[in-house]
Design a protein around this motif. Sequence first.
Motif, short mmCIF file in Angstrom:
data_model
loop_
_atom_site.label_atom_id
_atom_site.label_comp_id
_atom_site.label_asym_id
_atom_site.label_seq_id
_atom_site.Cartn_x
_atom_site.Cartn_y
_atom_site.Cartn_z
N ASP A 186 0.82 -1.22 0.00
CA ASP A 186 0.00 0.00 0.00
C ASP A 186 0.85 1.27 0.00
OD1 ASP A 186 0.86 -0.65 2.51
OD2 ASP A 186 -1.11 -0.61 3.47
N ILE A 193 3.15 -3.10 -10.80
CA ILE A 193 3.00 -1.94 -9.91
C ILE A 193 1.84 -1.07 -10.40
CG2 ILE A 193 4.12 0.15 -9.04
CD1 ILE A 193 6.81 -1.30 -9.30
N ARG A 194 1.75 -0.88 -11.71
CA ARG A 194 0.64 -0.09 -12.26
C ARG A 194 -0.70 -0.76 -11.96
NH1 ARG A 194 -1.34 3.66 -15.66
NH2 ARG A 194 -3.15 3.01 -16.89
N ARG A 245 -1.45 -2.53 -9.39
CA ARG A 245 -1.79 -2.22 -7.99
C ARG A 245 -2.19 -0.75 -7.83
NH1 ARG A 245 -3.57 -0.66 -4.34
NH2 ARG A 245 -3.06 -0.83 -2.13
N TRP A 246 -1.52 0.14 -8.54
CA TRP A 246 -1.82 1.58 -8.47
C TRP A 246 -3.23 1.88 -8.96
CZ3 TRP A 246 -2.47 4.98 -12.73
CH2 TRP A 246 -2.50 6.33 -12.41
N ARG A 247 -3.68 1.17 -10.01
CA ARG A 247 -5.02 1.39 -10.55
C ARG A 247 -6.11 0.93 -9.60
NH1 ARG A 247 -6.80 -1.20 -14.64
NH2 ARG A 247 -8.20 0.44 -15.37
N LEU A 295 -2.69 3.41 -3.32
CA LEU A 295 -1.25 3.18 -3.34
C LEU A 295 -0.52 4.50 -3.58
CD1 LEU A 295 1.17 1.15 -3.44
CD2 LEU A 295 0.92 1.21 -5.93
N LYS A 296 0.46 4.79 -2.73
CA LYS A 296 1.35 5.94 -2.93
C LYS A 296 2.71 5.42 -3.35
CE LYS A 296 0.67 9.74 -1.90
NZ LYS A 296 0.21 10.91 -2.70
N VAL A 297 3.28 6.04 -4.38
CA VAL A 297 4.59 5.64 -4.89
C VAL A 297 5.54 6.83 -4.78
CG1 VAL A 297 5.87 4.74 -6.86
CG2 VAL A 297 3.50 4.03 -6.50
N TYR A 310 2.58 5.62 -14.20
CA TYR A 310 1.68 5.86 -13.08
C TYR A 310 2.23 7.04 -12.29
CZ TYR A 310 5.22 2.58 -11.37
OH TYR A 310 6.40 1.92 -11.13
N TYR A 345 3.64 9.33 -9.30
CA TYR A 345 4.50 9.10 -8.13
C TYR A 345 4.97 10.44 -7.58
CZ TYR A 345 8.37 9.81 -11.47
OH TYR A 345 9.23 10.32 -12.42
#
Length: 692
Positions: A375, A395-396, A398-400, A404-406, A417, A419
């Motif tokens: 997360d 990773i994308r 999960r971001w969608r 999620l903060k990157v 994505y 970040y």
Amino acid sequence: MAKIVVDGTEVDVPAEYTLLQACEAAGVEIPRFCFHERLSIAGNCRMCLVEVKGGPPKPTASCAMAVKDLRPGPNGEPPVVLTKSPMVKKAREGVMEFLLINHPLDCPICDQGGECDLQDQAMAYGADTSRFAENKRAVEDKYIGPLVKTSMNRCIQCTRCVRFSTEVAGVPDLGAIGRGEDMEITTYLEHAMRSEMQGNVADLCPVGALTHKPYQFHARPWELIKTESIDVMDAVGSNIRIDTRGREVMRFLPRNNDAVNEEWISDKSRYVWDGLKVQRLDRPYVRKDGRLVPATWSEAFAAIAAKVKGTAPAKVGALIGDLASVEEVFALKTLIGKLGSANIDARQDGAKLDPALGRASYVFNPTIAGIEQADAILLVGTDPRHEASVINARIRKRWRQGGLKVGLIGAKVDLTYAYDYLGAGPDSLADLAGSSAFGDILRKAERPLVIVGQGALARPDGAAVLSLAARVAVAVGAVKDGWNGFGVLHTAAARVGALDVGAVPGPGGLDVAGMTAPGALDVAFLMGADEVEVAPGAFVVYLGTHGDRGAHRADVILPGAAYPEKSGIYVNTEGRVQFANRAAFPPGEAREDWAILRALSEVLGQTLPFDNMQALRAQLVSAYPHLGHIDEAAVADAGAVSTLAGVGGSVDKAAFAPVIEDFFLTNPIARASAVMAECSALRLAAAAEAAE
């Protein structure tokens, strides 16, 4: 779970399942064109129609209705779905008739022929005649780059390609313009697609509208022998299928493995096959009077033996390249040890990774599939889009899903994505251990993830940077019971396996920088190590596949086998042990690397203790038992991360630099590929145009 009756069979399925998934859980095949398990639901082909008893008096698109949306019977009976009723049969025939109105009769010349969903489903569910005699519409073909060929007359507007490029690849190059009969899939302004995963759209296309341009008119699927193997273009360990005809590799396709690459591969993994056919080393060479001349195996071995026998062990060393299998690395390490030398290194980029600190200090501990549980993600000195395209897509993904903060420390890059850019070098990383905005985000996260790339490690202070990253991971709670969120993202397929077998300098041994320095070695063995420059003066023995940098520098060349031409074990960045099968045979007099080393060891008077691959593999697994557990990623002791955090060291303030200058030209096979060269030229042209 919910009960549902499909063609008389009662099944329990999750309420969130679509009717299509519920039917398949009951063992009933549902035809489809637009639906795909890894893409959003479009519901626009209507081929998946079913009849819902007690529902609307018309067929229902099974991909777009969930089980939870169905009503039970009057007495509470489970909902009933029929897939073979007269209504369904007539509806599917009608849909197929509409889909074929404008579809050209291209099957004899279409590259999709023999593995085409439209062919199969027209045969199984369509009618034997059409009522339409009008002229078919024509659509202009588009240029979308050197990898994907368009034949848009065949397009049925399923929009799989559009959804993949937008959702998975994150580079929305494709879209639809027009409505109804005038609808077209296009790149809007005609240009090459820019994604590193664009080749997957041709796999997704259920008709022949998008096909693989390099493979155009090469072969039919029934001519090919199919072999399951592992990709080595990066450290992801993507599962691939190698298709061969005779002795020739014809194409690479992805295999499904939800734990690694799902069903995607990068364009370099897919289209590099033409590089296997050119600039190959197919016979031994020995340098005489400044020129490399063909030689026999005996002459090549004699030249090496004459040089080695007059050289002190401390002046002999070995460098291991990025594409070697674990068996080859183990064989070379054993040979160098028998020669009395401690000079061996598999980290040809100079990455400061030490297996003595524990396996958790150099593998991707959370696993690739574990990314979907994170997360908050911190990227340190890495560009996953070009270093591991499939992991970047994960990773994308999960971001969608949201939440999620990157954060990124290193060079600013487009990762597909959003970040938070935190800085360029170690100072920004050190700030996270204290009080900082993103540091607080990591601390509050339930499963924070710290990913360290080779851009942070392949520098003189790499060991200190790695320790600092581990200290940050421990400080923010990324390492705890049930979750180890400290991961090293590798770029070389051979790296983790080589570290597992200890292919690093022994006590008093020289690393890659030491061995390539002037006067350091008198004899240097290069096993596919083409990214290093050995100083003049050393006698170089190159064991490899292509006439690349290492071969040009060599005094003796021993021709080896490329990865589709040998079986072997590879360990990916998460420590997953995978087995690659041989699909073809090496050209000419080239042989598998372990066999060359075994024959050479006998001439050197240090015979290796195995005569075949089975014996070699048995010794390997005996020494390192985890390498015998195929398709398993052994959980490393998380205590190693805490130990690594305590190593410390001073760090330089210099910014982290990208380790991949050109995504398409990272190894000898890719540099020999005409397709990769064209992609590289297009990328450079696009970058120059953007700079203007």
